[in-house]
Design a protein around this motif. Structure first.
Motif, PDB file in Angstrom:
ATOM      1  N   GLU A 296       0.836  -1.203   0.000  1.00  0.00           N
ATOM      2  CA  GLU A 296       0.000   0.000   0.000  1.00  0.00           C
ATOM      3  C   GLU A 296       0.872   1.254   0.000  1.00  0.00           C
ATOM      4  O   GLU A 296       0.625   2.194  -0.765  1.00  0.00           O
ATOM      5  CB  GLU A 296      -0.918   0.003   1.225  1.00  0.00           C
ATOM      6  CG  GLU A 296      -1.817   1.219   1.309  1.00  0.00           C
ATOM      7  CD  GLU A 296      -2.660   1.224   2.571  1.00  0.00           C
ATOM      8  OE1 GLU A 296      -3.101   2.324   2.946  1.00  0.00           O
ATOM      9  OE2 GLU A 296      -2.878   0.169   3.191  1.00  0.00           O
TER      10      GLU A 296
ATOM     11  N   HIS B 261       1.295   8.766   5.358  1.00  0.00           N
ATOM     12  CA  HIS B 261       1.002   7.352   5.617  1.00  0.00           C
ATOM     13  C   HIS B 261       1.281   7.021   7.085  1.00  0.00           C
ATOM     14  O   HIS B 261       0.532   6.274   7.711  1.00  0.00           O
ATOM     15  CB  HIS B 261       1.840   6.471   4.689  1.00  0.00           C
ATOM     16  CG  HIS B 261       1.445   5.036   4.716  1.00  0.00           C
ATOM     17  ND1 HIS B 261       0.340   4.560   4.047  1.00  0.00           N
ATOM     18  CD2 HIS B 261       1.991   3.975   5.341  1.00  0.00           C
ATOM     19  CE1 HIS B 261       0.228   3.259   4.258  1.00  0.00           C
ATOM     20  NE2 HIS B 261       1.222   2.875   5.049  1.00  0.00           N
TER      21      HIS B 261
ATOM     22  N   ARG C 249       1.332   3.940  -3.016  1.00  0.00           N
ATOM     23  CA  ARG C 249       1.035   5.340  -2.734  1.00  0.00           C
ATOM     24  C   ARG C 249       2.184   6.234  -3.207  1.00  0.00           C
ATOM     25  O   ARG C 249       1.963   7.257  -3.853  1.00  0.00           O
ATOM     26  CB  ARG C 249       0.796   5.513  -1.230  1.00  0.00           C
ATOM     27  CG  ARG C 249       0.445   6.906  -0.803  1.00  0.00           C
ATOM     28  CD  ARG C 249       0.132   6.956   0.680  1.00  0.00           C
ATOM     29  NE  ARG C 249      -0.279   8.278   1.086  1.00  0.00           N
ATOM     30  CZ  ARG C 249      -0.948   8.540   2.180  1.00  0.00           C
ATOM     31  NH1 ARG C 249      -1.306   7.577   3.000  1.00  0.00           N
ATOM     32  NH2 ARG C 249      -1.286   9.782   2.477  1.00  0.00           N
TER      33      ARG C 249
END
Length: 122
Positions: free
Chosen positions: A3, A98, A7
């Motif tokens: 992820e 994040h 990103r």
């Protein structure tokens, strides 16, 4: 980890290899420069991050030495793995975003506060 890599790839227009190298570099840098408990929380909150940190340490020969001080040292390390100045800024901002998503503002703030100059990327 996928992820986070996705990103960074999307935000900075990086291929997967560069995005993975950037994550490894940043994790090794933070492991050396930021509060150990905060870095552990971050690494534990991102699936695959511990392996990336271990791989990054191994790839750097365990030295974790960077030219410069604070955020400039991280900048130099990231440009050494092939990122441009603009990509470094985007990657750093996205990784910190994040981090806030993964471990919250307080832990991310402790990490940022420990590295001189990193607050410019928040």
């Amino acid at each position: 980890m996928d992820e986070l890599v996705n990103r960074l790839s999307a935000a900075a227009g990086l291929d997967r290899e560069k995005a993975v190298a950037a994550v490894k570099t940043i994790l090794v840098f933070l492991d050396k420069e930021a509060p150990p408990d905060a870095v552990k929380q971050l690494v534990d909150a991102i699936p695959g991050a511990q392996q990336a940190l271990d791989d990054g340490r191994r790839e750097q020969g365990g030295s974790g030495e960077y030219a410069g001080f604070g955020a400039m040292a991280a900048y130099h390390a990231l440009t050494a793995v092939g990122l441009s100045g603009g990509e470094v800024q985007i990657v750093t901002k996205e990784l910190l975003a994040h981090s806030r998503d993964a471990v919250g503002d307080e832990t991310t703030g402790r990490i940022v506060g420990a590295v001189p100059g990193l607050e410019a990327f928040v």
